[in-house]
Design an enzyme around this catalytic site. Structure first.
Site, PDB file in Angstrom:
ATOM      1  N   CYS A  30      65.668 109.154 134.809  1.00 24.36           N
ATOM      2  CA  CYS A  30      67.372 109.909 135.218  1.00 24.36           C
ATOM      3  C   CYS A  30      68.025 109.619 134.416  1.00 24.36           C
ATOM      4  O   CYS A  30      67.645 110.406 132.981  1.00 24.36           O
ATOM      5  CB  CYS A  30      67.914 108.307 136.201  1.00 24.36           C
ATOM      6  SG  CYS A  30      69.655 109.075 136.090  1.00 24.36           S
ATOM      7  N   HIS A  48      65.123 106.870 141.563  1.00 23.36           N
ATOM      8  CA  HIS A  48      65.493 105.353 141.080  1.00 23.36           C
ATOM      9  C   HIS A  48      65.066 104.464 141.819  1.00 23.36           C
ATOM     10  O   HIS A  48      63.221 104.991 142.339  1.00 23.36           O
ATOM     11  CB  HIS A  48      66.964 105.566 141.836  1.00 23.36           C
ATOM     12  CG  HIS A  48      68.012 105.729 140.074  1.00 23.36           C
ATOM     13  ND1 HIS A  48      68.284 105.378 138.976  1.00 23.36           N
ATOM     14  CD2 HIS A  48      68.968 106.673 140.878  1.00 23.36           C
ATOM     15  CE1 HIS A  48      68.631 105.863 138.480  1.00 23.36           C
ATOM     16  NE2 HIS A  48      69.512 107.357 139.246  1.00 23.36           N
TER      17      HIS A  48
END
Ligand code: GLN
Length: 268
Positions: free
Chosen positions: A99, A211
């Site tokens: 990310c 994630h």
């Protein structure tokens, strides 16, 4: 090989870049090594770290961060530290970057408010946040890894195409230039919710919007990182002892079924 193999995990800015369970990726690599009797050391790479230390890591993990933290990181990740990190990734040190980290490995990140944050320019990609009123890309994501030679390596390990189950939460939209996407989205947003691509792959660096449950949920990816890191370090073919991943496999099957029978979160 006579010496006992060991690994050092370099963890980028643990206190600033660990959103949404990203430490799970570090723990997954650590545990999967320990279960096989491979000693592991975790080395934080942050403001307190001497640049030289960046040379002593075998695998690198970088997590997500909010815009403010990304700015702080980029103020520190300059000069010698940036040069060494760039060099390490260019020569194929394996890593997983989630990310906010890939956003910083690209040319720049334009936050919802405020100034553009200049990245390392290692990955040919840019990220733009469409503004504070735009909705975030949040939810479970499923994608198939297509990047070469990673996809072929994983296909050989698994005997089937490598499908990743992840969780994404980002405001920025990433657009790739001359860099391979990591994969093709089946369900979820991926890089920008428009072109169907997810992440990027460069050298042996995996850049993704998925994630920290990424490696626990997709343990074969953790094993690929461990194997690649050991092979690079010891310059010899490494075979990892297989582990019992039946629980992870059951969780994957349950999640795939849930996502395939629901159109919630399907944006590809
Ligand atoms: N600040 C970035 C974004 O919203 C990254 C967020 C994150 O790493 N979770 O796009």
């Amino acid at each position: 090989m006579s010496e006992i193999p060991c690994l050092t995990i370099g963890w980028l800015y643990p206190n600033l870049m660990s959103t949404y369970g990203d430490r799970g990726n570090v723990i997954s690599i650590q545990r999967r090594c320990q279960w096989r009797g491979i000693p592991v050391e975790i080395l934080p790479l942050d403001q307190q770290t001497e640049a030289e230390q960046f040379n002593h890591v075998d695998v690198i993990v970088g997590g997500g961060a909010q815009d403010r933290q990304q700015e702080i990181v980029m103020r520190d990740l300059q000069g010698k530290k940036a040069d060494i990190l760039r060099k390490r990734l260019e020569v194929g040190t394996p890593g997983v970057f989630t990310c906010g980290s890939p956003q910083l490995l690209g040319h720049y990140y334009e936050p919802a408010l405020g100034q553009r944050i200049q990245g390392l320019g290692l990955l040919d990609l840019v990220t733009k946040h469409p503004g504070p009123k735009a909705s975030r890309c949040i939810g479970n994501v499923v994608f198939e890894i297509t990047a070469s030679p990673l996809a072929e390596d994983l296909q050989q390990m698994l005997g089937e195409p490598p499908v990743i189950i992840g969780f994404e939460n980002h405001g920025g939209r990433t657009y790739l230039g001359d860099v391979q996407p990591l994969g093709k989205v089946r369900s979820g947003y991926g890089n920008n919710g428009e072109d169907g691509y997810e992440g990027a792959f460069y050298g042996n660096a995996i850049a993704t919007y998925s994630h920290g449950p990424l490696l626990p949920k997709n343990p074969f990816l953790a094993d690929w990182l461990i194997k690649t890191a050991l092979q690079k370090k010891y310059q010899t073919e490494i075979e990892l002892i297989p582990l019992d991943d039946s629980l992870a496999q059951q969780a994957r099957e349950a999640m795939l079924k849930r996502l395939e029978t629901s159109d919630l979160g399907v944006h590809s």
